[in-house]
Design an enzyme around this catalytic site. Structure first.
Site, mmCIF file in Angstrom:
data_model
loop_
_atom_site.group_PDB
_atom_site.id
_atom_site.type_symbol
_atom_site.label_atom_id
_atom_site.label_comp_id
_atom_site.label_asym_id
_atom_site.label_seq_id
_atom_site.Cartn_x
_atom_site.Cartn_y
_atom_site.Cartn_z
ATOM 1 N N GLU A 58 0.684 -1.172 0.087
ATOM 2 C CA GLU A 58 0.085 -0.054 0.126
ATOM 3 C C GLU A 58 0.883 1.128 0.042
ATOM 4 O O GLU A 58 2.051 1.219 0.300
ATOM 5 C CB GLU A 58 -0.984 0.038 1.245
ATOM 6 C CG GLU A 58 -0.264 0.157 2.591
ATOM 7 C CD GLU A 58 -1.003 -0.401 3.800
ATOM 8 O OE1 GLU A 58 -2.171 -0.985 3.828
ATOM 9 O OE2 GLU A 58 -0.680 0.611 4.707
ATOM 10 N N HIS A 60 0.217 5.726 0.946
ATOM 11 C CA HIS A 60 -0.739 6.863 1.334
ATOM 12 C C HIS A 60 -0.250 8.123 1.585
ATOM 13 O O HIS A 60 1.211 8.201 1.473
ATOM 14 C CB HIS A 60 -1.536 6.385 2.619
ATOM 15 C CG HIS A 60 -0.664 5.645 3.881
ATOM 16 N ND1 HIS A 60 0.546 6.041 4.153
ATOM 17 C CD2 HIS A 60 -0.539 4.368 3.875
ATOM 18 C CE1 HIS A 60 1.006 5.114 4.981
ATOM 19 N NE2 HIS A 60 0.398 4.134 4.600
ATOM 20 N N HIS A 64 4.882 7.568 7.998
ATOM 21 C CA HIS A 64 4.800 7.035 9.459
ATOM 22 C C HIS A 64 6.136 6.273 9.647
ATOM 23 O O HIS A 64 7.011 6.304 8.790
ATOM 24 C CB HIS A 64 3.701 5.789 9.382
ATOM 25 C CG HIS A 64 3.676 4.941 8.644
ATOM 26 N ND1 HIS A 64 3.671 3.451 8.732
ATOM 27 C CD2 HIS A 64 3.313 4.771 7.173
ATOM 28 C CE1 HIS A 64 3.719 2.855 7.630
ATOM 29 N NE2 HIS A 64 3.417 3.692 6.566
ATOM 30 N N CYS A 112 4.424 1.092 15.198
ATOM 31 C CA CYS A 112 4.416 2.202 14.190
ATOM 32 C C CYS A 112 3.468 3.290 14.821
ATOM 33 O O CYS A 112 2.572 3.178 15.416
ATOM 34 C CB CYS A 112 3.419 1.565 13.281
ATOM 35 S SG CYS A 112 3.102 2.676 11.536
#
Length: 144
Positions: A58, A60, A64, A112
């Site tokens: 993925e 985005h 992070h 995370c």
């Protein structure tokens, strides 16, 4: 409560949840350790990937940060595949494709940190996968 006791990669009063609803992943769980507040609008999570498992491929808009807490495996970030082990740090910049895989014989557990307000992950479409698979090493690594 200010202290949540740790035991076997779980914390008291923190439910072990499904990684996410649906999606192409294998053998992953999630624990939300701290939910952000106004003074610190971030969410701190612990993910555990069982031996041979993997997270979704993925990307985005949000950044992070990941710290490997347990085990070993490998990760794809952008077009780089890197072996990872306990205490390694991984930075994932906005719109970088990424995926984590546990070693076949060891779990991969990681902390995370993300902003509480963030966009939803984007899964690769057919064109994205074709572009990623132009790199033979990436093609061999990814699970989608």
């Amino acid at each position: 409560m200010t202290v949540r006791r740790f035991n076997s990669f779980a914390w008291e009063n923190v439910p072990v949840l499904s990684y996410k609803e649906g999606g192409p992943y294998k053998d992953v769980t999630r624990q939300v350790l701290f939910e952000g507040e106004d003074s610190l609008p971030a969410q701190w999570r612990y993910f555990e990937v069982a031996p041979g498992g993997h997270s979704t491929l993925e990307r985005h808009q949000h950044i992070h940060y990941v710290m490997i807490l347990r085990g070993r495996g490998a990760c794809l970030v952008g077009d780089a595949i890197t072996d990872i082990a306990e205490h390694d740090l991984v930075e994932i910049r906005p719109m970088q494709w990424h995926q984590f895989r546990a070693a076949a014989d060891a779990p991969l557990g990681f902390l995370c940190v993300v902003a509480t307000e963030r966009d939803r992950p984007q899964l690769p479409n057919t064109d994205d996968l074709a572009a990623l698979r132009q790199n033979a090493k990436v093609a061999d690594f990814i699970r989608a």
